[in-house]
Design a protein around this motif. Structure first.
Motif, PDB file in Angstrom:
ATOM      1  N   GLU A  47     -34.121  20.059 -32.132  1.00  0.00           N
ATOM      2  CA  GLU A  47     -32.730  20.508 -32.029  1.00  0.00           C
ATOM      3  C   GLU A  47     -32.009  20.320 -33.366  1.00  0.00           C
ATOM      4  OE1 GLU A  47     -29.330  19.307 -29.027  1.00  0.00           O
ATOM      5  OE2 GLU A  47     -31.259  19.594 -28.039  1.00  0.00           O
ATOM      6  N   ASP A  83     -42.285  12.171 -22.828  1.00  0.00           N
ATOM      7  CA  ASP A  83     -41.152  13.043 -23.176  1.00  0.00           C
ATOM      8  C   ASP A  83     -41.350  14.437 -22.604  1.00  0.00           C
ATOM      9  OD1 ASP A  83     -39.783  11.226 -24.527  1.00  0.00           O
ATOM     10  OD2 ASP A  83     -40.024  12.089 -26.533  1.00  0.00           O
ATOM     11  N   ARG A  84     -42.570  14.931 -22.790  1.00  0.00           N
ATOM     12  CA  ARG A  84     -42.852  16.309 -22.366  1.00  0.00           C
ATOM     13  C   ARG A  84     -42.846  16.430 -20.842  1.00  0.00           C
ATOM     14  NH1 ARG A  84     -43.990  21.173 -24.330  1.00  0.00           N
ATOM     15  NH2 ARG A  84     -45.421  22.410 -23.094  1.00  0.00           N
ATOM     16  N   SER A 143     -39.284  16.527 -19.811  1.00  0.00           N
ATOM     17  CA  SER A 143     -38.633  17.774 -20.185  1.00  0.00           C
ATOM     18  C   SER A 143     -39.151  18.963 -19.350  1.00  0.00           C
ATOM     19  CB  SER A 143     -38.849  17.982 -21.690  1.00  0.00           C
ATOM     20  OG  SER A 143     -39.021  19.303 -21.998  1.00  0.00           O
ATOM     21  N   GLU A 144     -40.473  19.059 -19.198  1.00  0.00           N
ATOM     22  CA  GLU A 144     -41.036  20.196 -18.440  1.00  0.00           C
ATOM     23  C   GLU A 144     -40.747  20.075 -16.951  1.00  0.00           C
ATOM     24  OE1 GLU A 144     -42.447  22.974 -19.926  1.00  0.00           O
ATOM     25  OE2 GLU A 144     -41.539  21.902 -21.598  1.00  0.00           O
ATOM     26  N   GLY A 146     -38.187  18.542 -15.738  1.00  0.00           N
ATOM     27  CA  GLY A 146     -36.751  18.828 -15.639  1.00  0.00           C
ATOM     28  C   GLY A 146     -36.508  20.325 -15.567  1.00  0.00           C
ATOM     29  N   LYS A 147     -37.232  21.086 -16.411  1.00  0.00           N
ATOM     30  CA  LYS A 147     -37.050  22.548 -16.409  1.00  0.00           C
ATOM     31  C   LYS A 147     -37.455  23.126 -15.057  1.00  0.00           C
ATOM     32  CE  LYS A 147     -38.188  23.269 -21.186  1.00  0.00           C
ATOM     33  NZ  LYS A 147     -39.304  23.703 -22.012  1.00  0.00           N
TER      34      LYS A 147
END
Lengths: 104, 282
Positions: A94, B156-157, B160-161, B163-164
């Protein structure tokens, strides 16, 4: 360009030219350490960007000047002017995206 | 709770990713390994440009974006222009060539190039880097460090994934269900959010209600007070929808539920559903 730690006396000259990323942080802040690692990566990847760190414990006047309410808190500068402000912990990708907008 | 769901969409109809790949790419490991030996790095001018090198280019074209006397680029980062960056690989300092970028020909001269070289990482460097860093207490060798990097990346991934995927299901549910949101509850939720904003502002010695536009921009990161409050309103509407959906599908909120029950309940429920229905590669 190496990561530079700013004081109230050096801050303005450090952000006066080019694209600059200012990181308000403190050593006791966990999310700040995550941002710190991202900045360490970017330091070598983008040596043409100035990375300026402000330790809010040591530089309370600078923190007050920027109304820093929480850390980490990132300010993006271009030629001495604030262009974008992103409070909170953000991943390296980001930060890259924001810098690309300012550089290109 | 007076807000209700009047038409319930089946969350199982929402599209899910076929797989979630949690494997850590070698490129990520290599980047992280460089942090161990940054202190001993050196910079050289490469014979020919490779990905990862930093170059300064002079560009001529009809597009202002590609008409600049000196532009620094990290080759292969994709930050400037992928076609142009790809065309730099194998070039030499002083070389001039033409490449098509964003459908216009761009004349490129490589004015300078530099490459950063890092010493090979050692166990001592890994232990020194890890010392005092949270979560790295067990890192004593390069192998430990690599394992830490991979695990950290995967966590982390995954977050994040997942969450998506979870948010994708909720978006589907919100878009395809119908809600009767209670105006009083909506206003109460918004008032609560505004009180949080006032409290945060007061901590920074500011008065939220009298802030200038510039102060609002710096305080919230949004362009205006109207944008910020509209974002809060959307969040409140989504929270009420989430509550109505959770109570209809997961069950009533337990009497002894902790604050934020609706978020943990929907996350746990949908994370389980996604995990059971998506191939996780790790």
């Amino acid at each position: 360009m190496a990561i530079v730690h700013a004081t109230r006396d050096t801050f303005d000259s450090l952000v006066s030219e080019g694209v600059c990323l200012v990181d308000f942080w403190a050593p006791w802040c966990g999310p700040c350490r995550m941002v710190g690692i991202a900045l360490e990566e970017l330091e070598d990847e983008l040596p043409f960007v100035s990375i300026v760190k402000v330790n809010v414990d040591e530089e309370p006047e600078l923190a007050e000047r920027f109304d820093v309410n929480g850390i980490p808190d990132l300010y993006y500068y271009k030629d001495g002017k604030v262009v974008t402000h992103c409070p909170g912990s953000v991943p390296a990708d980001e930060i890259r995206e924001q810098l690309a907008k300012l550089l290109y | 709770m007076r807000s209700k769901i009047t038409k319930l969409a089946d969350y199982r109809q929402a599209a899910l990713p076929r797989e979630i790949d949690l494997r850590c790419p070698q490129e990520v490991v290599e980047k992280k390994l460089r942090l161990l030996t940054k202190g001993g790095k050196t910079t050289v001018t490469p014979e020919t440009v490779e990905k990862g090198d930093v170059v300064t280019l002079a560009l001529e074209s009809t597009l202002p974006r590609f008409n600049r006397p000196a532009v620094p680029v990290n080759v292969g980062s994709g930050m400037y222009n992928p076609e142009l960056e790809d065309a730099l690989v194998g070039r030499k300092v002083g070389e001039t060539f033409t490449v098509e970028a964003e459908n216009v020909p761009v004349r490129v001269t490589v004015k300078s190039a530099s490459r950063t070289l890092y010493p090979a990482p050692t166990d001592e460097a890994a232990a020194a880097y890890a010392k005092g860093r949270d979560g790295m207490e067990d890192v004593k060798t390069v192998a430990d460090y690599v394992e830490y990097v991979k695990k950290d990346y995967q966590e982390d991934r995954r977050l994040s994934e997942m969450g998506k995927a979870v948010n994708g299901v909720l978006e589907f549910v919100f878009a395809n269900s119908e809600f009767d949101l209670d105006e009083g509850e909506l206003q109460a939720a918004l008032d609560r959010e505004l009180d949080f904003a006032r409290r945060d502002a007061a901590e920074g010695k500011m008065d939220y209600d009298t802030m200038s536009d510039e102060e609002i921009r710096r305080f919230t990161g949004m362009d205006s007070r109207a944008d910020f409050e509209e974002m809060l309103r959307r969040g409140c509407r989504d929270e009420l929808k989430r509550y109505a959906w959770a109570q209809a599908v997961i069950g009533p909120e337990p009497e002894d539920a902790e604050e934020g029950w609706v978020y943990s309940a929907t996350w746990d429920f949908l994370e389980k559903y996604v995990t059971e229905n998506v191939t996780i590669i790790d």
